[in-house]
Design a protein around this motif. Structure first.
Motif, short mmCIF file in Angstrom:
data_model
loop_
_atom_site.label_atom_id
_atom_site.label_comp_id
_atom_site.label_asym_id
_atom_site.label_seq_id
_atom_site.Cartn_x
_atom_site.Cartn_y
_atom_site.Cartn_z
N SER A 55 -37.29 26.86 18.33
CA SER A 55 -38.43 26.20 18.94
C SER A 55 -38.37 26.44 20.44
O SER A 55 -37.32 26.30 21.06
CB SER A 55 -38.39 24.70 18.65
N GLU A 73 -33.68 19.94 17.90
CA GLU A 73 -33.95 19.21 16.67
C GLU A 73 -35.04 19.93 15.86
O GLU A 73 -34.94 20.03 14.63
CB GLU A 73 -34.38 17.77 16.99
N ASN A 74 -36.06 20.42 16.54
CA ASN A 74 -37.11 21.17 15.83
C ASN A 74 -36.55 22.45 15.21
O ASN A 74 -36.97 22.87 14.14
CB ASN A 74 -38.24 21.53 16.79
N THR A 75 -35.60 23.06 15.91
CA THR A 75 -34.95 24.27 15.39
C THR A 75 -34.05 23.94 14.21
O THR A 75 -34.04 24.63 13.19
CB THR A 75 -34.14 24.94 16.51
N ASN A 121 -35.92 23.44 10.97
CA ASN A 121 -36.80 24.52 10.52
C ASN A 121 -36.24 25.11 9.22
O ASN A 121 -35.09 25.54 9.17
CB ASN A 121 -36.88 25.60 11.60
N GLU A 123 -34.83 17.98 22.11
CA GLU A 123 -36.03 18.01 21.26
C GLU A 123 -36.23 19.38 20.63
O GLU A 123 -36.51 19.49 19.42
CB GLU A 123 -37.25 17.63 22.10
#
Length: 837
Positions: free
Chosen positions: A432, A605-607, A610, A602
């Motif tokens: 991300s 965390e999105n990564t 995934n 952030e």
């Protein structure tokens, strides 16, 4: 030497060079890796240069000083078992690059003439204030379309990236968009017009099922050197299939050959389409296509023969579909591929594209063209790749399409071991990245046409200049460029065509009034800035990056941790843009209330969540800090991928107006009829059919061949990625900057090894040594691209009437002439002269 013998010897030498990994009769020969001092810190970073790999590097530091940099050696070195991602010489030289004497240390403001490189230090407060003030002034006075963020790929960050500048530009009301890039502009358009992506070929694991490999301008061993890159995948693929016949077609004998190929055919630059047409003629005229692949062409393609276009035209006429009906006037059944190749019907006056015709143009003999055709026809699973070098020519769009045709003429695309002509597909993990926010400006120009937009942006249109996003073909862009942000970009002058011409335009600060450059080093382009912003280097940065776009079969992620604090007054792009946003009164909107640590948490965390990263090893931990401690995460995917498998073998579709692979491109036919071209520029036109286009300064351009008898082609060296790393002395010693010349040509000129020469075109003169070598075709000169543009400070004039470029930048010689369809860069099409300096 045969390729298989070469591979066996290479393996033996590799064993000998890694003593601890091989049996030895003497324990004295065994070695162990040195243990770092107890107080030496170890962190992970990455080489974020634009080679397509983003290799991880292990950084050792002590008392705030980087002591050494090593490549990844954490896992097994067994290929395919999440193997090591060994950085090449460039990544291993990052300590030298970080501490380079020309590092930018403080914000600076221009005081001399633009381009002279005269600056004075200023504070960050002054720099941020001036940028914010000028941004708002230019937007108010000229409109936001007068502001451009230049194409630049000198640092592939994930968080603190050039997207931070997108944020402040968009918070200021937006900026003019760009499309395309210097690497793939023409092949992207050519592939899309045919029906696929230009990097959607079968992956290299599929070579296990092939019996013939043909690479046209394909050179992964120098382009993709990473220990987990395409070059390594290619080497492993041909090693795993010893019966594979490898044929390379290139003006240079590249490092992707050196005994690994069965045959090298040296070809004249820019003539790949002629070769492809000669092969196609042999396949069609012999009756082989009618017998073996006609049913495939009828089912999956359109445009091969008259009947297919008649059927398509009738289908569109009866469709009642507005979009399809708009193409009907451009569907001419007379303009079909078979008639064009055979020189019949509408094309009778052109004559047939026979191997004899092609041989006179491309320099490969008629007999060898027939041999190539027969090998393709007799192969069970031919794997053909047209490399990106083919696309960077004045006829690049059609050259790529012409090469793509060979795969489809076999009728075997979609089968194991067969590709579609495109660059091979890659594996990648996902990360991300920082959002650049929404840009309200809809218009875009080609990345390559910014000099035109400076001088006449107000009148540029879709019909004449390929402008996108305007109301119609004739609505002008309506604004000249007045501000340029060059972020991690050396494309203002160095990587752009005609460096002297670009410099002349930029020198006039009444045209483009404000230029901001953000970089780590005083590049040739940085010298043209009004405000210079010193970026942190990768080894001073916390970030989260993935493996980029061409890292090969294995995907990976690197959680970077700064080995040292930012040097001097350098700031990350996130921090410097926060200062600018604050001066704009937009700090809250820019940061969204988050500092660097919060953003990284952030994005991580999105990564982490995934699904594409589910198979990463080790498993991504809960926090970014834990990920930094681990450093590298990897996932090798050993699945073979076959190009166009879903379309040929399942219910998939292709994104063309016809819904089929288009040998005759409806979109190109429409643009060829509707767009305006310069009749004074040889080869400046678009046709629906892939055709060999004789162009300005091509092999058969009689207007320039007498005064400039040599074709000059650029190539990527192992000592730079584009212009990055040019300022590292280690690499300049390891990889010579010299112009390659065939012994036949050198002897006729009286040159010996290392002779200092002038090479010149109508645009400029460069000075450098000559390398006499049979590894380049007669009549062709080859020069590694990316050397830094450096007009002689003494003002010494060269034969072209320009100040001699003692830096040896190839773009001092190249022509600024956007290509017909992509409006891209034709930087391998050059006619030059050479003489003793």
């Amino acid at each position: 030497m045969e390729r298989r013998s070469f591979l066996k010897i290479s393996a033996a030498l590799g064993c000998a060079a890694t003593v601890t990994g091989c049996n030895t009769s003497s324990k004295d020969a065994e070695s162990l890796p040195p243990k770092p001092p107890v107080d030496e810190a170890v962190t992970w970073s990455a080489c974020l240069v634009n080679c397509g790999s983003n290799c991880p590097v292990k950084v050792f530091s002590q008392d705030g000083v980087i002591t050494r940099v090593e490549a990844d050696n954490e896992t097994t070195d067994e290929y395919g078992v999440n193997h090591q991602i060994r950085a090449c010489a460039r990544g291993r030289s990052l300590r030298q690059r970080t501490y380079a004497p020309d590092r930018l240390k403080t914000p600076m403001k221009r005081v001399g003439k633009r381009g002279e490189g005269q600056f004075i230090p200023i504070s960050w407060d002054e720099a941020a204030s001036e940028i914010a003030s000028e941004l708002q002034r230019i937007a108010n006075q000229y409109g936001n379309k007068s502001i451009l963020k230049l194409y630049g790929t000198g640092a592939y960050y994930g968080f603190s990236s050039s997207s931070c500048f997108n944020r402040i530009l968009n918070l200021n009301g937006g900026f003019l968009n760009i499309y395309g890039n210097y690497s793939w502009a023409q092949q992207n358009e050519a592939a899309a017009a045919t029906g696929f992506g230009s990097t959607s070929g079968s992956n290299l694991l599929s070579l296990q099922d092939s019996d013939l490999f043909i690479g046209l301008g394909y050179n992964p061993s120098e382009m993709r050197q990473s220990g987990s890159g395409e070059g390594y995948d290619y080497l492993q693929a041909i090693k795993a299939n010893p019966s594979l016949e490898v044929i390379m077609i290139d003006p240079r004998y590249t490092d992707s050959m050196t005994g690994k190929e069965d045959t090298w055919y040296p070809i004249r630059p820019g003539t790949d389409a002629a070769l492809a047409e000669g092969i196609a003629h042999e396949m069609i005229s012999s009756g082989w296509v009618s017998t073996n692949s006609k049913s495939f062409l009828d089912k999956y393609c359109v445009g091969y023969d008259r009947e297919s276009l008649e059927t398509l035209k009738q289908e569109f006429e009866n469709s009642g579909d507005t979009e399809k009906l708009a193409y009907v006037p451009y569907i001419n059944p007379d303009e079909n591929y078979k008639d064009y190749i055979l020189g019949q019907g509408k094309f009778v006056d052109n004559g047939p594209r026979t191997p004899a015709w092609a041989a006179k143009i491309c320099g490969i003999s008629e007999a060898n063209i027939k041999v190539l055709a027969n090998k393709i026809m007799n192969a069970k699973a031919p794997f053909i790749i047209a490399g990106a070098g083919v696309n960077r020519h004045a006829n690049g769009e059609q050259a790529m399409r012409s090469c793509y045709m060979l795969s489809f003429l076999t009728g075997k695309v979609g089968q194991p071991g067969v590709s579609n002509g495109a660059l091979p597909g890659q594996r990648s993990l996902s990360r991300s990245g920082m959002s650049g926010l929404s840009n309200p400006i809809t218009e875009s120009i080609s990345f390559f046409t910014f000099p035109d937009a400076i001088e006449r942006g107000h009148e540029m249109t879709a019909r004449k200049d390929g402008i996108r996003g305007t109301e119609d073909l004739d609505t002008p862009l309506g604004a000249d460029l007045k501000a340029i942000f060059a972020i991690n970009s050396n494309a203002l002058v160095n990587q752009h065509s005609d460096s002297n011409g670009a410099a002349k335009i930029l020198e006039d600060d009444t045209k483009c009034e404000f230029i901001v450059a953000c970089d780590c080093w005083m590049t040739p382009s940085a010298k043209f800035a009004d405000i210079l912003l010193p970026d942190t280097s990768w080894l001073e940065s916390n970030d989260l990056v993935n493996d980029s776009y061409a890292s090969g079969i294995m995907g990976y992620l690197v959680a970077m941790k700064a080995a040292i604090d930012p040097l001097w007054e350098c700031k990350s792009m996130y921090d410097m843009c926060a200062l600018i946003a604050d001066k704009m009164g937009k700090l809250g909107e820019y940061t969204e209330g988050k500092d660097e640590a919060a953003w990284l948490a952030e994005l991580y965390e999105n990564t982490r969540t995934n699904p594409n990263n589910a198979n990463a090893e080790p498993t991504l931990p809960a926090t970014y800090e834990e990920a930094q401690a681990q450093g590298v995460f990897r996932a090798f995917n050993g699945t073979k991928v076959v190009a166009l498998d879903s379309y040929i073998n399942s219910s998939g579709t292709v994104n063309t107006p016809s819904g089929k692979i288009e040998l005759f491109s409806l979109q190109m036919a429409q643009k060829g009829a509707e767009w305006t071209f310069n009749e004074e520029v040889k080869g400046d036109y678009i046709s629906g059919l892939p055709m060999y286009q004789a162009t300005w300064e091509g092999y058969d351009d009689e207007e320039t061949s007498e005064d400039y008898p040599f074709q000059l082609v650029g190539y990527h060296t192992k000592g730079r990625t584009h212009s990055s790393y040019h300022n590292v002395p280690w690499l300049r010693e390891a990889v010579e900057d010299a112009v390659w010349m065939n012994p036949l040509d050198a002897n006729s000129k009286g040159f010996t090894q290392g002779t200092k020469v002038h090479v010149w075109s109508k645009r400029g003169t460069i000075e450098l040594p000559v390398r006499v070598t049979p590894r380049v075709a007669p009549g062709v000169l080859a020069l590694g691209q990316g050397a830094w543009y450096q007009p002689d400070p003494s003002g010494r004039m060269g034969p072209s009437g320009h100040i001699v470029d003692i830096g040896g930048c190839i773009n001092t010689l190249t022509r600024y002439q956007p290509s017909p369809l992509a409006k891209g860069n034709p930087q391998h099409t050059n006619r030059v002269q050479i003489a003793l300096a």
